[in-house]
Design a protein around this motif. Sequence first.
Motif, PDB file in Angstrom:
ATOM      1  N   ASP A  93     -19.194   0.996  -4.129  1.00 32.89           N
ATOM      2  CA  ASP A  93     -18.025   1.206  -3.269  1.00 32.89           C
ATOM      3  C   ASP A  93     -17.463  -0.111  -2.763  1.00 32.89           C
ATOM      4  O   ASP A  93     -16.247  -0.276  -2.644  1.00 32.89           O
ATOM      5  CB  ASP A  93     -18.389   2.102  -2.078  1.00 32.89           C
ATOM      6  CG  ASP A  93     -18.457   3.564  -2.490  1.00 32.89           C
ATOM      7  OD1 ASP A  93     -18.064   3.873  -3.627  1.00 32.89           O
ATOM      8  OD2 ASP A  93     -18.911   4.381  -1.674  1.00 32.89           O
ATOM      9  N   LEU A  94     -18.367  -1.034  -2.452  1.00 31.72           N
ATOM     10  CA  LEU A  94     -17.905  -2.346  -1.969  1.00 31.72           C
ATOM     11  C   LEU A  94     -17.089  -3.036  -3.047  1.00 31.72           C
ATOM     12  O   LEU A  94     -16.070  -3.680  -2.769  1.00 31.72           O
ATOM     13  CB  LEU A  94     -19.101  -3.230  -1.597  1.00 31.72           C
ATOM     14  CG  LEU A  94     -19.973  -2.765  -0.448  1.00 31.72           C
ATOM     15  CD1 LEU A  94     -21.089  -3.772  -0.201  1.00 31.72           C
ATOM     16  CD2 LEU A  94     -19.156  -2.600   0.820  1.00 31.72           C
ATOM     17  N   LEU A  95     -17.530  -2.886  -4.275  1.00 30.14           N
ATOM     18  CA  LEU A  95     -16.844  -3.520  -5.405  1.00 30.14           C
ATOM     19  C   LEU A  95     -15.467  -2.897  -5.613  1.00 30.14           C
ATOM     20  O   LEU A  95     -14.475  -3.598  -5.817  1.00 30.14           O
ATOM     21  CB  LEU A  95     -17.708  -3.337  -6.664  1.00 30.14           C
ATOM     22  CG  LEU A  95     -17.277  -4.057  -7.920  1.00 30.14           C
ATOM     23  CD1 LEU A  95     -17.333  -5.554  -7.717  1.00 30.14           C
ATOM     24  CD2 LEU A  95     -18.178  -3.670  -9.082  1.00 30.14           C
ATOM     25  N   LEU A  96     -15.419  -1.580  -5.523  1.00 30.24           N
ATOM     26  CA  LEU A  96     -14.146  -0.892  -5.766  1.00 30.24           C
ATOM     27  C   LEU A  96     -13.144  -1.124  -4.649  1.00 30.24           C
ATOM     28  O   LEU A  96     -11.944  -0.962  -4.845  1.00 30.24           O
ATOM     29  CB  LEU A  96     -14.383   0.617  -5.924  1.00 30.24           C
ATOM     30  CG  LEU A  96     -15.159   1.059  -7.146  1.00 30.24           C
ATOM     31  CD1 LEU A  96     -15.110   2.568  -7.289  1.00 30.24           C
ATOM     32  CD2 LEU A  96     -14.618   0.429  -8.417  1.00 30.24           C
ATOM     33  N   CYS A  97     -13.648  -1.470  -3.487  1.00 30.37           N
ATOM     34  CA  CYS A  97     -12.749  -1.689  -2.358  1.00 30.37           C
ATOM     35  C   CYS A  97     -12.114  -3.076  -2.374  1.00 30.37           C
ATOM     36  O   CYS A  97     -11.269  -3.376  -1.545  1.00 30.37           O
ATOM     37  CB  CYS A  97     -13.509  -1.520  -1.053  1.00 30.37           C
ATOM     38  SG  CYS A  97     -13.020  -0.048  -0.205  1.00 30.37           S
TER      39      CYS A  97
END
Lengths: 557, 366
Positions: A125-129
Amino acid sequence: MAISSSLATENKRSSFTGSFKKLWKNFPGNFGSPILQKELRGNFRKNGFFIIHTLCLTVIAGAIVWGVMSHSESATSTQEKLTSVQLGRSLFDTFFVIQYFIVLIIFPALTATAFTEERTRGSYDLLLCTDLNPSEIVLGKLLATSIYCLTTVFATLPLLAITTLFGGVSFGEIAAGYGILIGLTLALSMLGVFISAWVSSNIMSILIVYSVVFMFFIYSAMTWPYFVPLFDFLGIAKLEEGEIVKTGDTFVGMILKHIGGGKELLRLGFYSVITFAYFFIFTTNRIRPKADDHSSPLRALTLVFLACLAFLNWQDLSPEFANHKLAEEEVFSSSLILFFFLLFVVLRFSTESLMVPRRICRRFSRWRGIRFFYRIFTPGAFWGFVFTFVLILLGSLSFYSTLMPAIDDLDSWGKYRYTQFFTFFPFYFFGFAALGFCLSAWGFTPGYNFWTVFFIFIITALLPLIFSIGQQGDGIFCFYYISPFTIFQSLGEPPPMNEKAPRYLLFGSVPVIVAAGVFFTTVGTLLTWIGTLLARKAKAPMLCLGKWADEAKQDGV
Amino acid sequence: MNEPNLDLKPESPPEEMKENGAALEAEGAAVGLVEVIETEDEGKDPVIQTPLVEVKNLYKEFDETVAIAGISFEIYPGEIFGFIGPNGAGKTTTIKILSTLLDPTSGNLTIDGLDVIEEPEKVRRIIGYMPDEFGVYRGITIWEYMDFFAGAYRVPRSKRKGVIEGVLELTDLAVHRNRHVTTLSKGMRQRLCLAKTLIHDPKFLILDEPASAMDPRARIELRALLKELQTMGKTILISSHILTELSDVCTSFGVLEKGKILRSGRLGGGTVIENEEEKPALKFKLKFHSACPEAYAVLQNCPEVLSHQFVTPEENEIELEFTEDPSQFYKVIKLLVDRSFPLLTVEAENEDLERVFLEVTRGDLQ
């Protein structure tokens, strides 16, 4: 405050040497995306990397030592002593066979966790954000995985150098051997990244990748005899009964001297690039959630309808193909071409990515005739049908206008082929257009960013080249030589002129195609309408002009 | 009970307290309320501004399950919005939708005028998202971790060093910059994630359970940090199970259960502000050493007291309600002290987050 102030810091200029030093200091930070940098840092600091390296080198070095030792032993036995060249050849073959198996056995495990590891670790999720677009993320992962694996491949070069001391191996062969390993590594990396984007657990991803690799391995083992000519073509010599059999030119020589003769290789290359691009695009579209306009059931209906139509049509024609396997194969090959071409075209104009400005939509909605359709359809479905229809019309016209005049100059066999091709053309167009809708509805549709556009451009630009290459000399259609049909079935003599050809010519004429386009679009529209009514009855939320249907109704759209 | 307990200090005369309200600032609910009222008086009422975040009729369904059932709320610039609710209420789903990680089934969401569904790329640039559960990458240091996210948020290379240093200083991680992230404790990892969230200087911070693994000291530091971020102009949405944590820092709140917002409102010093227009009534609970009907009789005759009742059958605890003017409260307390009633404690009884939460949620399994 600290952040803002530091952001406001002026960028200082530096001299050329200073820039170079800075470039070197920041390496590998300058090399590609932050993902690549982060992945390289992480991967190359793992203990596993050094263990794998050591293991691979030990296995290959052991094999080489064993080869030389066994040669020494054979010299004392009754067996005939190998010449230096034969030994070099033998070691070279052993080296690449082991490398091939190392790539197949070890690399899937390294590549299959590219995204699943992010998920299980909780950093997905951190990457996609972040501000990175999907293509950057996939490309970063792909490059990092490939570099990680290729480092292991190239670490064996010194060992290969030992084998070349005995002679019997050319530079072209080494280049070709490494070329195949690089291609295989890239393919495995893409496969691993692709599977890991779809699966949530590491184990599952690894198992699936190994299964796919195993299936490919079995397939390639079964079809191995058919690839032997490719070895000849690449200039790779073979050992047959202790003798070096070398046919054809070297790989490099072939490329330089006989570029025209390299069309098989080019076809293989294009085929790989296209497959690679598909995997890449599907992976990028997997990792970001995509807004669904809830018209997927409608598209699925359209797809089923068109698939049934195509199937029935195929069934009608199949008896005539029964005695003409070659023609059947050619149509199959041409369908492969159309598959790639049309799927790309359709994806290019996929419904969610049409990006028709709302202003234009609103203008359309003011027209009474169209307002009715807008009330019924989702914008995606509406524009999808419009584009499909226009594409069919333009595509048909362009193909017929350029190729039909030449049909009179062809012999009976040529005419038969062309009529088959043209007959199937609209069906494939519709079929793959519908498939495109379906894919877009399932979230496959490429989001428009640099890399997607780049791939689409390159592949669309290359397709005419493939056609032109395919039509040189004896070649008729591209992929002809590498289609599974041609591998498993031998080619027969060209059949005589099909007596029913005129019927196809008539059927394939422009007015009929246009009429067929209108017919299919109308039927598709009706099906979509029914689907919409069913969806409404089921109280499924529907988009209309970017608003939900109920709101739009209130606004009088 | 919640933190806002006011131990009576007879040596401090009420008049002085009235004149110098600031002396009470560190103490509790009543003063916090004054602070808010003063802020409002100065014309800084955020209500008059355009909301930074607007959520309208947000629905999210997962197959047959309705995770979010049409919630709407607004967050104004500079606010700290507390998002509370039991497990499975839909907090994380809402947060993920706001963070562009999930698509809603329907509804309109805008952040700083940008449509979250239509323009997710632009939205990502102005939000900072900190998930409740997250992992860190192996084999890289804190500095490299921050460098990765700085690159991922396209912070220019020339400014990256300064930005990373600034953020690490802010989160007290600067001294650990060369430590490998896998060696950090869970609390430090949360600080690291918060630092990552701030790397691109976002306008709007979305923090999902940011202090769940922090020790008490780190939590206090986080509260201070949130207030500092607020003064820097950041708007913050924070979800947490620890209500005291939220009530201390939040300026507004929303209570979510079964995908619906059951109650929302503004907070001042940990107290729910019922009405924006009128200053709220003050509620206190007086506790005496023993049953004290005489004191009750005195209170009955006080015109300043709006309502009064015994809380316990032992008649040693009385609940009082005053008008919004604290001076009336001081007068009454002085009266009781002057008459030497055995007064032990005075507790502010205004509606706080805990009370609101218990009142509006039913505690059913979601």
